[in-house]
Design a protein around this motif. Structure first.
Motif, PDB file in Angstrom:
ATOM      1  N   UNK A   1       0.832  -1.202   0.000  1.00 38.13           N
ATOM      2  CA  UNK A   1       0.000   0.000   0.000  1.00 38.13           C
ATOM      3  C   UNK A   1       0.869   1.256   0.000  1.00 38.13           C
ATOM      4  N   UNK A   2       1.920   1.267   0.790  1.00 34.58           N
ATOM      5  CA  UNK A   2       2.796   2.443   0.843  1.00 34.58           C
ATOM      6  C   UNK A   2       3.391   2.740  -0.534  1.00 34.58           C
ATOM      7  N   UNK A   3       3.661   1.700  -1.293  1.00 38.09           N
ATOM      8  CA  UNK A   3       4.220   1.876  -2.641  1.00 38.09           C
ATOM      9  C   UNK A   3       3.356   2.824  -3.472  1.00 38.09           C
ATOM     10  N   UNK A   4       2.033   2.703  -3.378  1.00 36.44           N
ATOM     11  CA  UNK A   4       1.189   3.614  -4.150  1.00 36.44           C
ATOM     12  C   UNK A   4       0.646   4.778  -3.327  1.00 36.44           C
ATOM     13  N   UNK A   5       0.484   4.599  -2.021  1.00 34.61           N
ATOM     14  CA  UNK A   5      -0.057   5.665  -1.172  1.00 34.61           C
ATOM     15  C   UNK A   5       0.935   6.804  -0.975  1.00 34.61           C
ATOM     16  N   UNK A   6       2.195   6.578  -1.298  1.00 32.33           N
ATOM     17  CA  UNK A   6       3.219   7.618  -1.181  1.00 32.33           C
ATOM     18  C   UNK A   6       3.519   8.261  -2.533  1.00 32.33           C
ATOM     19  N   UNK A   7       2.745   7.917  -3.548  1.00 31.83           N
ATOM     20  CA  UNK A   7       2.957   8.426  -4.900  1.00 31.83           C
ATOM     21  C   UNK A   7       1.930   9.522  -5.213  1.00 31.83           C
ATOM     22  N   UNK A   8       2.418  10.719  -5.504  1.00 29.95           N
ATOM     23  CA  UNK A   8       1.530  11.864  -5.772  1.00 29.95           C
ATOM     24  C   UNK A   8       0.512  11.591  -6.874  1.00 29.95           C
ATOM     25  N   UNK A   9       0.957  10.989  -7.961  1.00 29.07           N
ATOM     26  CA  UNK A   9       0.057  10.766  -9.095  1.00 29.07           C
ATOM     27  C   UNK A   9      -1.057   9.780  -8.756  1.00 29.07           C
ATOM     28  N   UNK A  10      -0.715   8.712  -8.052  1.00 27.95           N
ATOM     29  CA  UNK A  10      -1.709   7.699  -7.703  1.00 27.95           C
ATOM     30  C   UNK A  10      -2.784   8.264  -6.785  1.00 27.95           C
ATOM     31  N   UNK A  11      -2.402   9.059  -5.810  1.00 29.83           N
ATOM     32  CA  UNK A  11      -3.364   9.531  -4.802  1.00 29.83           C
ATOM     33  C   UNK A  11      -3.913  10.929  -5.096  1.00 29.83           C
ATOM     34  N   UNK A  12      -3.600  11.466  -6.234  1.00 26.28           N
ATOM     35  CA  UNK A  12      -3.988  12.844  -6.578  1.00 26.28           C
ATOM     36  C   UNK A  12      -5.452  13.153  -6.271  1.00 26.28           C
ATOM     37  N   UNK A  13      -6.347  12.245  -6.596  1.00 25.86           N
ATOM     38  CA  UNK A  13      -7.778  12.515  -6.471  1.00 25.86           C
ATOM     39  C   UNK A  13      -8.418  11.882  -5.240  1.00 25.86           C
ATOM     40  N   UNK A  14      -7.666  11.114  -4.449  1.00 22.66           N
ATOM     41  CA  UNK A  14      -8.328  10.327  -3.412  1.00 22.66           C
ATOM     42  C   UNK A  14      -7.968  10.670  -1.975  1.00 22.66           C
ATOM     43  N   UNK A  15      -6.703  10.819  -1.659  1.00 20.24           N
ATOM     44  CA  UNK A  15      -6.338  11.114  -0.272  1.00 20.24           C
ATOM     45  C   UNK A  15      -4.955  11.745  -0.235  1.00 20.24           C
ATOM     46  N   UNK A  16      -4.595  12.241   0.939  1.00 16.95           N
ATOM     47  CA  UNK A  16      -3.269  12.832   1.116  1.00 16.95           C
ATOM     48  C   UNK A  16      -2.203  11.741   1.034  1.00 16.95           C
ATOM     49  N   UNK A  17      -1.096  12.076   0.423  1.00 21.20           N
ATOM     50  CA  UNK A  17       0.021  11.147   0.267  1.00 21.20           C
ATOM     51  C   UNK A  17       0.534  10.718   1.639  1.00 21.20           C
ATOM     52  N   UNK A  18       0.831   9.425   1.785  1.00 24.18           N
ATOM     53  CA  UNK A  18       1.405   8.915   3.033  1.00 24.18           C
ATOM     54  C   UNK A  18       2.876   9.322   3.117  1.00 24.18           C
ATOM     55  N   UNK A  19       3.278   9.737   4.312  1.00 25.39           N
ATOM     56  CA  UNK A  19       4.649  10.223   4.514  1.00 25.39           C
ATOM     57  C   UNK A  19       5.646   9.103   4.802  1.00 25.39           C
ATOM     58  N   UNK A  20       5.161   8.025   5.431  1.00 23.73           N
ATOM     59  CA  UNK A  20       6.067   6.921   5.745  1.00 23.73           C
ATOM     60  C   UNK A  20       5.258   5.637   5.942  1.00 23.73           C
ATOM     61  N   UNK A  21       5.979   4.535   6.059  1.00 26.49           N
ATOM     62  CA  UNK A  21       5.357   3.216   6.200  1.00 26.49           C
ATOM     63  C   UNK A  21       4.522   3.116   7.479  1.00 26.49           C
ATOM     64  N   UNK A  22       4.947   3.787   8.528  1.00 23.72           N
ATOM     65  CA  UNK A  22       4.193   3.765   9.794  1.00 23.72           C
ATOM     66  C   UNK A  22       2.814   4.386   9.606  1.00 23.72           C
ATOM     67  N   UNK A  23       2.732   5.470   8.840  1.00 21.89           N
ATOM     68  CA  UNK A  23       1.436   6.100   8.565  1.00 21.89           C
ATOM     69  C   UNK A  23       0.525   5.136   7.799  1.00 21.89           C
ATOM     70  N   UNK A  24       1.087   4.416   6.857  1.00 21.95           N
ATOM     71  CA  UNK A  24       0.309   3.435   6.094  1.00 21.95           C
ATOM     72  C   UNK A  24      -0.211   2.334   7.012  1.00 21.95           C
ATOM     73  N   UNK A  25       0.628   1.840   7.902  1.00 24.90           N
ATOM     74  CA  UNK A  25       0.204   0.814   8.854  1.00 24.90           C
ATOM     75  C   UNK A  25      -0.935   1.309   9.735  1.00 24.90           C
ATOM     76  N   UNK A  26      -0.842   2.538  10.204  1.00 24.72           N
ATOM     77  CA  UNK A  26      -1.920   3.123  11.024  1.00 24.72           C
ATOM     78  C   UNK A  26      -3.203   3.243  10.213  1.00 24.72           C
ATOM     79  N   UNK A  27      -3.072   3.633   8.956  1.00 19.10           N
ATOM     80  CA  UNK A  27      -4.249   3.752   8.090  1.00 19.10           C
ATOM     81  C   UNK A  27      -4.933   2.402   7.910  1.00 19.10           C
TER      82      UNK A  27
END
Length: 183
Positions: free
Chosen positions: A32-58
């Motif tokens: 998930x972090x692989x795409x959740x940290x990518x500006x283009x992938x998340x442009x329309x859906x949510x704020x970009x994840x800053x690190x793997x820990x944020x993704x785990x919390x999400x």
């Protein structure tokens, strides 16, 4: 109108030709972090994840805390989790909204359309819903094409419907009725 009881097992799996829809786990954090940290992938859906820990919390707070109707999209061939799709029930209206995100390295392969068809089948054939709808940012034309491929009909555009990433967004709505799905 008789009251419906919606039941989705926490271990619900939806089996497609090339993909498996399954519950999210913390083991999905790296994918998930692989795409959740990518500006283009998340442009329309949510704020970009800053690190793997944020993704785990999400994953823990959004997908595992209330998992009903929320699925990881996993490639059968490789086992890689490449995105998510969910169905948000509106019991009082016997309807649901769908939403999805897909890793950009897998765009253009029909995976979201395949996942969407599995969700429509779940909604209409197993849950007995009358209507399923979705919306997308008016600038996200590709998402509109996915909704059309799912057999959805354009319903309208809500201008400046919400603020996302410090800009007003026009939301484009599509839906499909049970009668349309069955034909």
């Amino acid at each position: 109108m008789e009251e419906k009881i919606y039941q989705l097992s926490l271990s619900s799996y939806l089996d497609g030709e090339r993909i498996l829809l399954r519950p999210m786990t913390l083991e999905d954090a790296a994918d998930m972090y692989e795409y959740a940290s990518d500006d283009e992938t998340v442009r329309f859906v949510f704020e970009k994840h800053k690190d793997l820990a944020e993704t785990g919390k999400n994953i823990a707070n959004h997908f595992m805390k209330e998992p009903l109707g929320k699925y990881a999209i996993q490639l059968k061939k490789t086992g890689k989790m490449i995105g998510t799709i969910d169905i948000r029930l509106r019991e009082e209206h016997n309807s649901a909204e769908i939403g999805y995100t897909l890793n950009k390295s897998h765009w253009g392969n029909g995976y979201v359309t395949e996942a969407g068809k599995l969700i429509l089948e779940l909604g209409f054939e197993k849950l007995g819903l009358e209507r399923i709808y979705a919306c997308h940012d008016s600038e996200n034309l590709v998402s509109g094409k996915v909704l059309k491929r799912l057999g959805m009909t354009y319903e309208g555009t809500l201008r400046k419907n919400r603020i996302h990433k410090e800009r007003y967004v026009d939301d484009v709505y599509y839906s499909i009725l049970k009668e349309d799905y069955l034909t």
